[in-house]
Design a protein around this motif. Structure first.
Motif, short mmCIF file in Angstrom:
data_model
loop_
_atom_site.label_atom_id
_atom_site.label_comp_id
_atom_site.label_asym_id
_atom_site.label_seq_id
_atom_site.Cartn_x
_atom_site.Cartn_y
_atom_site.Cartn_z
N VAL A 16 36.61 14.18 7.45
CA VAL A 16 37.02 15.15 6.42
C VAL A 16 36.86 14.53 5.02
O VAL A 16 36.33 15.16 4.11
N TYR A 39 28.67 28.82 -17.40
CA TYR A 39 29.69 27.90 -17.92
C TYR A 39 29.57 27.73 -19.43
O TYR A 39 28.47 27.53 -19.96
N ARG B 11 31.40 23.83 -14.26
CA ARG B 11 31.28 24.00 -12.81
C ARG B 11 32.39 23.26 -12.07
O ARG B 11 32.97 23.77 -11.12
N VAL B 12 32.67 22.04 -12.53
CA VAL B 12 33.74 21.25 -11.88
C VAL B 12 35.08 21.98 -12.06
O VAL B 12 35.90 22.04 -11.14
N LEU B 14 35.55 25.20 -12.32
CA LEU B 14 35.58 26.33 -11.39
C LEU B 14 35.94 25.85 -9.98
O LEU B 14 36.77 26.45 -9.29
N ILE B 15 35.32 24.74 -9.54
CA ILE B 15 35.57 24.25 -8.19
C ILE B 15 37.03 23.79 -8.05
O ILE B 15 37.70 24.07 -7.05
N LEU B 48 39.44 22.85 13.31
CA LEU B 48 38.16 22.59 12.65
C LEU B 48 37.07 23.56 13.12
O LEU B 48 36.22 23.97 12.35
N ASP B 266 24.65 28.83 -8.45
CA ASP B 266 24.99 28.54 -7.05
C ASP B 266 26.39 29.02 -6.68
O ASP B 266 27.31 28.94 -7.49
N LEU B 269 27.11 25.94 -2.47
CA LEU B 269 27.63 24.57 -2.57
C LEU B 269 29.02 24.57 -3.19
O LEU B 269 29.91 23.82 -2.74
N ASN B 270 29.24 25.43 -4.18
CA ASN B 270 30.57 25.52 -4.78
C ASN B 270 31.63 25.84 -3.72
O ASN B 270 32.71 25.25 -3.69
N MET B 272 31.49 25.34 -0.50
CA MET B 272 31.67 24.22 0.43
C MET B 272 32.53 23.13 -0.21
O MET B 272 33.43 22.57 0.41
N SER B 273 32.25 22.84 -1.48
CA SER B 273 32.98 21.77 -2.14
C SER B 273 34.46 22.12 -2.27
O SER B 273 35.34 21.32 -1.95
N TRP B 276 36.13 22.21 1.35
CA TRP B 276 36.38 20.89 1.96
C TRP B 276 37.44 20.11 1.18
O TRP B 276 38.17 19.30 1.75
N MET B 277 37.52 20.38 -0.13
CA MET B 277 38.56 19.72 -0.91
C MET B 277 39.94 20.16 -0.42
O MET B 277 40.88 19.38 -0.30
N PHE B 280 40.65 18.34 2.78
CA PHE B 280 41.06 16.96 2.53
C PHE B 280 42.56 16.91 2.20
O PHE B 280 43.31 16.11 2.76
N ASP B 437 22.29 25.65 -4.26
CA ASP B 437 21.90 24.25 -4.45
C ASP B 437 21.88 23.48 -3.12
O ASP B 437 21.64 22.27 -3.11
N ILE B 438 22.19 24.16 -2.01
CA ILE B 438 22.06 23.52 -0.70
C ILE B 438 21.30 24.46 0.23
O ILE B 438 21.21 25.67 -0.04
#
Lengths: 52, 550
Positions: A16, A39, B11-12, B14-15, B48, B266, B269-270, B272-273, B276-277, B280, B437-438
């Motif tokens: 993870v 942005y 972008r960061v 937003l994520i 999972l 994108d 990818l956003n 997914m990031s 997954w954050m 975590f 982007d992926i």
């Protein structure tokens, strides 16, 4: 810790954490698209403007 | 024209805002309890799997629906879903995406205000010297609105109002200057606090500072797999349910945030990031704090008892006592970090809950951001006060059940059908992959079309007809007796009626009758709010027709 708990825990925590870091680093490494994008903060960066 | 001209700053940002929307109190209070109750280490397998086949598809569906609606100037679900299906009824299904947020914010902001108050009490040393019962009584007095140690009259109401004012003020500052700025500060702090507490959770030694067990005992308890439970539908249902709550899918907040992303940018990818954050924070940090620390100091038997009462009991009635076993200074620091972590988890989610309503008023009625934000604060205050005043009469739980649980499943099921079958999977797939982007794995085209809606249907039906005690074996062999926790029995108030029939003490009977009244009153109130939003959507639709926008 007993072996089965340790194995499950380590596999889970490492995967993870690894996947999270991978995707976030991908976001950081991917170059942004030319303006106009979504942005605001990079609107004034000259090198990102599209020249027609 | 819409007054809505907002954008994200980066972008960061937003994520982090999206991750903050997903990361909530449940990551720290609900996940570990669910894991312990459903097979320990084996729970992580269905969890999972459900993340991969239900969570990620729903994230992609909601991000792409939001970005698609944003192209037409829509920033809330009623008109986002309206652009995707020809049937006029879809916009009323989209009402869920505003209603859920208002109703959840009403009790969630109250919960958030506890963390603010408990941070202050940790600094003041209110828990210092109290035994475990003392800390539990502190909580009971708090929610009963009794006299507090600060001497502030009606302290919970004061903190609830402070919390609402903070939320409203931040929302009024806009996406980039308000929501995003808080996420950029709150998320790193939350992770930092979480790492500190997780470190403490991993390094408890029996015999030191009052600990009776090493960390390994708690970690064994949480992670030892019970593979027999892996075949239980109840465990899979619990895992699927946890994925819902943790990702904030089925709420309408993701659509709203994503509607400010341009179509060439994108989303895959956003998503997914941010997703997954959240995982975590939930699995790595959430799994290392509550259970290992509790078991280190209280032992497995006591924690097993406490787990039955849920994560709130452990988080608010137990941990403050345990932190002060580390001494007054470290106890205060740990208390501030724990409740600070919960506060940041809470506020980044409650801010997200305000944005669909604000977006709706801006788009449809040309409201400016500030009055729209203050109207959200006022509505949440009015709807939230019953949860504060009648907490012990089940109002809080009722809001949580209908708005925070059932509604999410219903809306997620309907939106997945809309996306894959009405809008069409080919168009939907183009929306997901456009500007990506992926490389999105093609298998997800199949999963989104068949697996995700089927799983959601199963989760919904499983909640509607939950068999008694979660005994699916008996149910499938013909003896299907509904559990009092099933939606049908809940609607009939069967559990309360059984308690009332068994009660002999007049005081208890009076309490149960009052609870029944407040439970029904809460439901009526929630239905009225839903109908009012639906009426506003109808007015907005008529306005659009008049203006020639449809």
């Amino acid at each position: 810790m007993n072996a089965s708990a340790l194995v499950i825990m380590l596999i889970t925590l490492i995967s993870v954490t690894g996947i999270t870091i991978y995707f976030f680093s991908l976001v950081l490494r991917t170059p942004p698209k030319p303006e106009p994008d979504s942005y605001l903060n990079n609107d004034d960066e000259v090198e990102r403007q599209v020249h027609v | 024209m819409s007054a809505n001209k907002e954008s994200w700053g980066s972008r960061v940002g937003l994520i982090l805002a999206m991750a903050g929307n997903a990361v909530g109190l449940g990551n720290f209070l609900r996940f570990p309890v669910q894991a312990v109750q459903n097979g320990g280490g084996a729970f992580i397998i269905p969890y999972l799997v459900c993340f991969l086949v239900m969570g990620i598809p729903l994230l992609w569906i909601e991000w792409s629906m939001g970005r698609f609606g944003g192209k037409f100037g829509h920033h809330s679900t009623p008109f986002i879903v309206d652009t995707m299906g020809k049937n006029r009824m879809w916009k009323y299904i989209g009402v869920f995406g505003i209603w859920t947020n208002i109703a959840v914010a009403a009790y969630y902001c109250y919960l958030e205000s506890w963390t603010l108050s408990y941070m202050m009490h940790s600094v003041m040393g209110s828990f210092n010297g109290l035994d475990q019962n003392g800390v539990a009584e502190f909580f009971n007095h708090y929610v009963n609105l009794d006299t507090s140690t600060t001497g502030i009259p009606y302290e919970p109401i004061v903190f609830f109002v402070i919390c609402l004012l903070m939320n409203t003020f931040i929302l009024s500052q806009g996406l980039a200057k308000g929501v995003e700025r808080v996420a950029k500060i709150g998320m790193p702090l939350l992770i930092l606090f979480g790492i500190f507490l997780a470190y403490r959770g991993f390094t408890i030694t029996a015999g030191e500072q009052g600990a009776i067990n090493d960390s390994s005992v708690g970690l064994n308890f949480l992670w030892t797999p019970n593979y027999d439970q892996l075949w239980s539908p109840s465990v899979w249902l619990a895992a699927a349910g946890q994925i819902f709550f943790t990702l904030s899918v089925g709420m309408g907040t993701i659509h709203c945030y994503a509607s400010y992303v341009r179509s060439k940018d994108d989303i895959a990818l956003n998503a997914m990031s941010a997703g997954w954050m959240n995982e975590f924070v939930e699995v790595v940090l959430g799994g290392a704090i509550l259970i290992p620390i509790s078991i280190g100091y209280l032992g497995i038997d006591r924690v097993t008892e406490l787990v039955q009462l849920g994560g709130l009991g452990l988080g608010f009635k137990t941990l403050p006592y345990l932190f002060f076993q580390w001494g007054p200074v470290l106890g205060a620091i740990s208390g501030v970090m724990w409740f600070g972590l919960l506060f940041f988890a809470g506020i980044t989610s409650s801010l997200a809950m305000g944005t669909p309503w604000i977006g709706f008023l801006q788009d449809e009625f040309n409201w400016k951001r500030k009055p729209a934000a203050w109207s959200f604060g006022l509505i949440v205050f009015l709807l939230g006060m019953p949860t504060v005043l009648f907490f012990n009469y089940g109002v809080f739980d009722e809001y949580d059940y209908w708005a925070g649980t059932v509604s999410l499943v219903v809306f997620a099921l309907l939106e997945s059908i809309l996306f894959a079958w009405v809008f069409g999977i080919n168009k939907g797939w183009r929306e997901i992959t456009s500007g990506s982007d992926i490389k999105v794995p093609n298998i997800y085209k199949f999963i989104i079309k068949f697996i995700t809606p089927a799983l959601l249907l199963w989760v919904f039906l499983g909640s509607l007809f939950t068999p008694k005690g979660g005994d699916w074996g008996a149910a499938l062999s013909g003896n299907w007796v509904l559990d009092n926790g099933s939606i049908i029995k809940k609607l009939m108030n069967s559990g309360l009626k059984e308690q009332l029939a068994a009660a002999t003490d007049p005081a208890q009977i009076a309490q149960l009758e009052e609870t029944m009244f407040f439970v029904n009153a809460s439901r009526t109130l929630l239905v009225l709010v839903f109908l009012s939003i639906a009426a506003l959507v109808y007015i907005a639709y008529k306005k659009r027709v008049r203006e020639g926008r449809i």
